[in-house]
Each structure stands twice: as structure tokens, then as C-alpha cells.
Write a protein that holds these residues in place. Structure first.
Motif, PDB file in Angstrom:
ATOM      1  N   ASP A   1       0.817  -1.213   0.000  1.00  0.00           N
ATOM      2  CA  ASP A   1       0.000   0.000   0.000  1.00  0.00           C
ATOM      3  C   ASP A   1       0.852   1.264   0.000  1.00  0.00           C
ATOM      4  OD1 ASP A   1      -2.247  -1.530  -0.063  1.00  0.00           O
ATOM      5  OD2 ASP A   1      -2.660  -1.408   2.084  1.00  0.00           O
ATOM      6  N   GLU A   2       1.959   1.221   0.708  1.00  0.00           N
ATOM      7  CA  GLU A   2       2.812   2.410   0.789  1.00  0.00           C
ATOM      8  C   GLU A   2       3.400   2.747  -0.570  1.00  0.00           C
ATOM      9  OE1 GLU A   2       4.125   5.702   2.546  1.00  0.00           O
ATOM     10  OE2 GLU A   2       2.903   4.149   3.519  1.00  0.00           O
TER      11      GLU A   2
ATOM     12  N   LYS B   1       0.728   4.261  -2.708  1.00  0.00           N
ATOM     13  CA  LYS B   1       0.456   5.629  -2.278  1.00  0.00           C
ATOM     14  C   LYS B   1       1.494   6.589  -2.847  1.00  0.00           C
ATOM     15  CE  LYS B   1      -0.555   8.308   1.891  1.00  0.00           C
ATOM     16  NZ  LYS B   1      -0.638   8.261   3.379  1.00  0.00           N
TER      17      LYS B   1
END
Length: 288
Positions: A200-201, A204
Motif C-alpha cells: 500500500d505504501e 500511495k
């Protein structure tokens, strides 16, 4: 008794509103249209297409204030709508507007469209029409901050979701509405978000990079738009009314924005247009 009549046909009058993205062209066009019984022809090459209202920053139904708009969201998204197509369609709409005794107002940031329309001898525009050019301008640092904020607002309003709906792997970003700033920049992120192995990072970070690219490319677009306007003035000798609207959009103007807009932008433009239209007996004008 015979009366001498000049056989030279009086030219029909058309108003153009020019300027970089984010300077308030749409707002000014509606303001003028409501004052002078005008109707608006869009000359933004991405806003002519159907869909992606947020990404292409189309004027909303409320913002139109009941003013009729042409070539706004009319063309199929995958069509190759050329400058020639624009010119042919614009002339049809100009004549339609004039026949209803209203004022044609052409507005948009795609200067290649209006240059082709006005300068190409095939369309005989200069022979048939008298033009009033208004350039609404904002100092670049103020405008850059404004468009950065606008991109952030577009993201909050659902830009990513709207682009996702038309996303196709290996899409051709050189045709139709997919050329819009905001679409090709999201390609990498939309590919990555379907990657189940991606964290997810990382996703993002890619999203933030995509948003930064949209802002950077919008700033580049602004530079290109301003260069083209300057060239039309210096090389094509267009007589352009230059309105500097910088003070309207400064941060300390937020509370009295309406008053600043009226005094700095609208009133001078009303004066220009009133003088331009004064002797035209082909249209019905309600001066207010």
C-alpha cells in the motif's frame, strides 16, 4: 427618392475569450453572455468530448446560469476531432447564434483552434466577421498556485475514479479524450493498484507522483498557452484587450472575490464589448 446604400456587407461580430487554464475564462464568458444575450461556443480541445467532466474541468450546469453552450461535451470520447472539424462546426454554430439575434462568444484555452478558425483563408473568417479578442491573464506564480490547488480539489472530487472507469491497459494516449492532462499521468498508478504483490505504501507513493505529474504538466500547458497568445499578438498582429486579473486571485482576496472580479475583470470587459457591439443592428442587445 433613391437612397444610396453601401453594398459592402457589414461584418458580423464575434467575441473571443482567451487565456491560460485557470484564469476564469468560463466565468467571464457567462458574465458577458448574461449581459449581452450571448451564447457560448467552447474552444477547449478536451472539453469538446463527452465525459471526464472533473478531469477536463468542464463548467457545471449551475455555473452556466442558463446560458446555452455549444461544442461542450458533444464529441464521442474516442473520436479524432481535428482543428478543421472544430472550425467547420464553430462556423455553423456562429451562424445559428447570429440568426437568433444573439452574440457568439468563443471561449477556451486551445489557441490552435481559434488561430485556425480566424487565420485559415479557407474559412474566410476575417472577410465575414469582426472579432473582439479578450485575453484574461494572471501572473504565473499566482496562477501556478491556483492550478495546484485546483488539481488537489479535482482529486478530492473523484478524479482517480473517473480515470479508472475509462482505463484500458496499453491505451492510445494520443487520441480523443485520453489526451487530457490527468489521464496518461494516472496510467502507472492504475496498473500498480491491481498488482496484488504491491504494498500500500508503494501504491500511495506512485499516486502522489502521478498527482505531481498532473500539476507539472498543467504548468507546462500554461506556458505553451501564453506563448501562443503572445505569438498571435506579435506575429499575426491580433488586437487583443489584455486584462490582468492577478489581484483577483491573490490569497488575501478571498473575502471580497466578487467585488475584485467585478472591478478588475468584468467592468473593463463590459466596456470593451459594449463599444464593440454598439453599432451592430443585426443583434438585439440589452445593455445593463
Amino acid at each position: 427618392m433613391n437612397t444610396f446604400i453601401n453594398n459592402e456587407e457589414i461584418k458580423k461580430k464575434v467575441i473571443f475569450i482567451m487565456g491560460a487554464t485557470g484564469t476564469g475564462k468560463s466565468r467571464l464568458s457567462v458574465d458577458l453572455a448574461t449581459h449581452f444575450r450571448g451564447e457560448i461556443i467552447n474552444s477547449d480541445k478536451m472539453q469538446v468530448y463527452k465525459g471526464l467532466e472533473i478531469v477536463t474541468n468542464k463548467i457545471t450546469h449551475t455555473e452556466k446560469q442558463g446560458v446555452r453552450h455549444y461544442l461542450l461535451g458533444e464529441i464521442e470520447p474516442d473520436s479524432d476531432f481535428t482543428t478543421e472539424d472544430f472550425c467547420l462546426q464553430a462556423i455553423i454554430y456562429i451562424e445559428e447564434i447570429l440568426k437568433s439575434q444573439r452574440v457568439p462568444i468563443i471561449v477556451g484555452g486551445s489557441n490552435s483552434y481559434i488561430e485556425k478558425l480566424v487565420e485559415d483563408p479557407v474559412f474566410m473568417f476575417k472577410y465575414k466577421y469582426d472579432s473582439c479578442f479578450i485575453w484574461i491573464d494572471v501572473e504565473k506564480s499566482v496562477l501556478n498556485r491556483r492550478v495546484d490547488m485546483r488539481v488537489d480539489q479535482m482529486v478530492k472530487a473523484g478524479l482517480v475514479d473517473k480515470v479508472r472507469q475509462i482505463f484500458i491497459p496499453d491505451a492510445d494516449y494520443t487520441k480523443g479524450i485520453r489526451r487530457s492532462i490527468g489521464v496518461p499521468e494516472m496510467d502507472r498508478y492504475l496498473r500498480e493498484e491491481t498488482n496484488i504483490d504491491g504494498d500500500d505504501e508503494s501504491k500511495k507513493m506512485i499516486l502522489q507522483s502521478s498527482i505531481s505529474s498532473i500539476k507539472r504538466n498543467t504548468r507546462m500547458l500554461i506556458c505553451n498557452q501564453l506563448d501562443k497568445i503572445q505569438r498571435l499578438i506579435s506575429e499575426k498582429m491580433w488586437l487583443v484587450h489584455h486584462i490582468i486579473a492577478t489581484d483577483v486571485f491573490k490569497e488575501d482576496r478571498e473575502e471580497d472575490l466578487y467585488e475584485a472580479w467585478t472591478n478588475i475583470v468584468l467592468q473593463p470587459c463590459l466596456d470593451f464589448v459594449k463599444r464593440f457591439l454598439k453599432n451592430d443592428h443585426n443583434i438585439i442587445i440589452e445593455f445593463t
